[in-house]
Design a protein around this motif. Structure first.
Motif, PDB file in Angstrom:
ATOM      1  N   ASP A  16       0.176  -2.895  -0.665  1.00  0.00           N
ATOM      2  CA  ASP A  16       0.823  -2.523  -1.928  1.00  0.00           C
ATOM      3  C   ASP A  16       2.238  -2.008  -1.675  1.00  0.00           C
ATOM      4  O   ASP A  16       2.448  -1.121  -0.850  1.00  0.00           O
ATOM      5  N   LYS A  17       3.204  -2.557  -2.387  1.00  0.00           N
ATOM      6  CA  LYS A  17       4.595  -2.144  -2.182  1.00  0.00           C
ATOM      7  C   LYS A  17       4.874  -0.754  -2.747  1.00  0.00           C
ATOM      8  O   LYS A  17       5.878  -0.140  -2.417  1.00  0.00           O
ATOM      9  N   TYR A  18       3.989  -0.233  -3.592  1.00  0.00           N
ATOM     10  CA  TYR A  18       4.192   1.094  -4.172  1.00  0.00           C
ATOM     11  C   TYR A  18       3.562   2.210  -3.337  1.00  0.00           C
ATOM     12  O   TYR A  18       3.807   3.376  -3.601  1.00  0.00           O
ATOM     13  N   TYR A  71      -3.673   4.878  -5.251  1.00  0.00           N
ATOM     14  CA  TYR A  71      -3.706   3.414  -5.321  1.00  0.00           C
ATOM     15  C   TYR A  71      -4.743   2.956  -6.338  1.00  0.00           C
ATOM     16  O   TYR A  71      -4.480   2.072  -7.154  1.00  0.00           O
ATOM     17  N   ARG A  74      -3.515   3.724  -9.850  1.00  0.00           N
ATOM     18  CA  ARG A  74      -2.375   2.874 -10.192  1.00  0.00           C
ATOM     19  C   ARG A  74      -2.845   1.473 -10.571  1.00  0.00           C
ATOM     20  O   ARG A  74      -2.281   0.836 -11.453  1.00  0.00           O
TER      21      ARG A  74
END
Length: 79
Positions: A16-18, A71, A74
């Protein structure tokens, strides 16, 4: 559609890029330190020798728990 299992979620968390890079590196580094035979304080020093391992376990576990929960929230994956 099947819900992803724990390992698929962990894999997704790391891709995940976040998810902050700092968190990813600290979790991986903590896991590597825990399985590594090299310690800051040697384990043969009875109780004192295990304090660095315990501190690393608690810190890595806490960070993993927080990062994993963020995560999951989100991505609205309800377990």
């Amino acid at each position: 559609m099947n819900k992803p299992n724990f390992f698929q979620n962990v894999s997704g968390m790391f891709r995940d890029k976040y998810t902050p890079l700092r968190d990813k590196l600290l979790i991986i580094g903590g896991a590597v330190y825990l399985i590594s035979p090299i310690d800051l304080i040697p384990d043969f020093l009875f109780i004192v020798g295990y304090t660095d391992d315990f501190a690393c376990l608690v810190g890595t576990g806490t960070l993993f728990y927080k990062t994993y929960n963020r995560y999951m929230k989100r991505n609205r994956i309800v377990g």
